[in-house]
Structures are given as C-alpha cells and as structure tokens.
Motif scaffolding. Structure first.
Motif, PDB file in Angstrom:
ATOM      1  N   HIS A   3       0.852  -1.194   0.000  1.00 42.71           N
ATOM      2  CA  HIS A   3       0.000   0.000   0.000  1.00 42.71           C
ATOM      3  C   HIS A   3       0.883   1.237   0.000  1.00 42.71           C
ATOM      4  CE1 HIS A   3      -3.745  -2.110   0.652  1.00 42.71           C
ATOM      5  NE2 HIS A   3      -3.117  -2.859   1.544  1.00 42.71           N
ATOM      6  N   THR A   4       0.634   2.117  -0.918  1.00 43.37           N
ATOM      7  CA  THR A   4       1.357   3.380  -0.922  1.00 43.37           C
ATOM      8  C   THR A   4       0.366   4.475  -0.558  1.00 43.37           C
ATOM      9  OG1 THR A   4       0.919   3.640  -3.265  1.00 43.37           O
ATOM     10  CG2 THR A   4       3.021   2.662  -2.666  1.00 43.37           C
ATOM     11  N   PHE A   5       0.626   5.141   0.525  1.00 42.09           N
ATOM     12  CA  PHE A   5      -0.248   6.200   1.004  1.00 42.09           C
ATOM     13  C   PHE A   5       0.429   7.543   0.792  1.00 42.09           C
ATOM     14  CE2 PHE A   5      -1.399   2.477   3.536  1.00 42.09           C
ATOM     15  CZ  PHE A   5      -2.757   2.422   3.276  1.00 42.09           C
ATOM     16  N   PHE A   6      -0.371   8.529   0.480  1.00 43.02           N
ATOM     17  CA  PHE A   6       0.153   9.880   0.314  1.00 43.02           C
ATOM     18  C   PHE A   6       0.466  10.466   1.686  1.00 43.02           C
ATOM     19  CE2 PHE A   6      -2.569   9.430  -3.471  1.00 43.02           C
ATOM     20  CZ  PHE A   6      -1.621   9.710  -4.455  1.00 43.02           C
ATOM     21  N   LYS A   7       1.607  11.078   1.796  1.00 40.30           N
ATOM     22  CA  LYS A   7       1.899  11.812   3.022  1.00 40.30           C
ATOM     23  C   LYS A   7       1.161  13.137   3.011  1.00 40.30           C
ATOM     24  CE  LYS A   7       6.244   9.602   3.901  1.00 40.30           C
ATOM     25  NZ  LYS A   7       7.644   9.693   4.166  1.00 40.30           N
ATOM     26  N   GLU A   8       0.933  13.647   1.833  1.00 41.96           N
ATOM     27  CA  GLU A   8       0.132  14.842   1.643  1.00 41.96           C
ATOM     28  C   GLU A   8      -0.911  14.519   0.586  1.00 41.96           C
ATOM     29  OE1 GLU A   8       2.335  18.342   0.772  1.00 41.96           O
ATOM     30  OE2 GLU A   8       3.856  17.909   2.267  1.00 41.96           O
ATOM     31  N   SER A   9      -2.076  15.080   0.742  1.00 39.27           N
ATOM     32  CA  SER A   9      -3.147  14.806  -0.204  1.00 39.27           C
ATOM     33  C   SER A   9      -2.887  15.523  -1.522  1.00 39.27           C
ATOM     34  CB  SER A   9      -4.483  15.277   0.358  1.00 39.27           C
ATOM     35  OG  SER A   9      -5.505  15.092  -0.594  1.00 39.27           O
ATOM     36  N   PRO A  10      -3.136  14.859  -2.629  1.00 41.55           N
ATOM     37  CA  PRO A  10      -2.982  15.529  -3.923  1.00 41.55           C
ATOM     38  C   PRO A  10      -4.170  16.435  -4.242  1.00 41.55           C
ATOM     39  CG  PRO A  10      -3.683  13.280  -4.245  1.00 41.55           C
ATOM     40  CD  PRO A  10      -3.445  13.454  -2.767  1.00 41.55           C
ATOM     41  N   PHE A  11      -5.176  16.415  -3.362  1.00 34.33           N
ATOM     42  CA  PHE A  11      -6.381  17.217  -3.574  1.00 34.33           C
ATOM     43  C   PHE A  11      -6.378  18.437  -2.673  1.00 34.33           C
ATOM     44  CE2 PHE A  11      -7.449  12.787  -4.400  1.00 34.33           C
ATOM     45  CZ  PHE A  11      -7.847  12.893  -5.729  1.00 34.33           C
ATOM     46  N   LYS A  12      -7.037  19.460  -3.119  1.00 34.47           N
ATOM     47  CA  LYS A  12      -7.179  20.678  -2.327  1.00 34.47           C
ATOM     48  C   LYS A  12      -8.607  20.716  -1.786  1.00 34.47           C
ATOM     49  CE  LYS A  12      -6.592  25.662  -2.622  1.00 34.47           C
ATOM     50  NZ  LYS A  12      -6.273  26.783  -3.506  1.00 34.47           N
TER      51      LYS A  12
END
Length: 64
Positions: A3-12
């Motif tokens: 599983h690769t999770f975003f450390k920061e969301s790519p969404f605003k």
C-alpha cells in the motif's frame, strides 16, 4: 500487496461555508425536530462570528 499512502493529499479541500449556512437555514425550518434543533444550534454558534458570516454573504452576492 504493498500500500502506498500519500503523506500529503494531492487534492485541495475547499469548503463553501455560504452553502453550508444556506442548508442549515433550510433545515432549521423543517418539521423534523431533532434536525431543526441541531441546525438552529449551529446557526446560533455561527452568529458569534458576524464578520466572517457577512463576508461570506457579501462574496456570494458579488458572484451572483
């Protein structure tokens, strides 16, 4: 499976407070007591911040 999770969301995240306030005002006038009471309580909390509330409605009027 890795599983690769975003450390920061790519969404605003954008919150439309004037839409939220409009929805609460509509709910406050419904016949469903628990929803109306909850909406009224939230609207009373919002009234404590009149500058922000007026700013949202002013911005909305300018966009219309």
């Amino acid at each position: 499976m890795a599983h690769t999770f975003f450390k920061e969301s790519p969404f605003k995240t954008l919150i439309s407070f004037h839409k939220l306030i409009e929805a609460l005002e509509e709910i406050a006038f419904t016949n469903i007591d628990y929803r109306a009471n909850y909406a009224k309580a939230l609207l009373q909390e919002i009234e404590r911040f009149p500058v922000q509330t007026k700013q949202f409605f002013k911005t909305r009027q300018n966009l219309a």
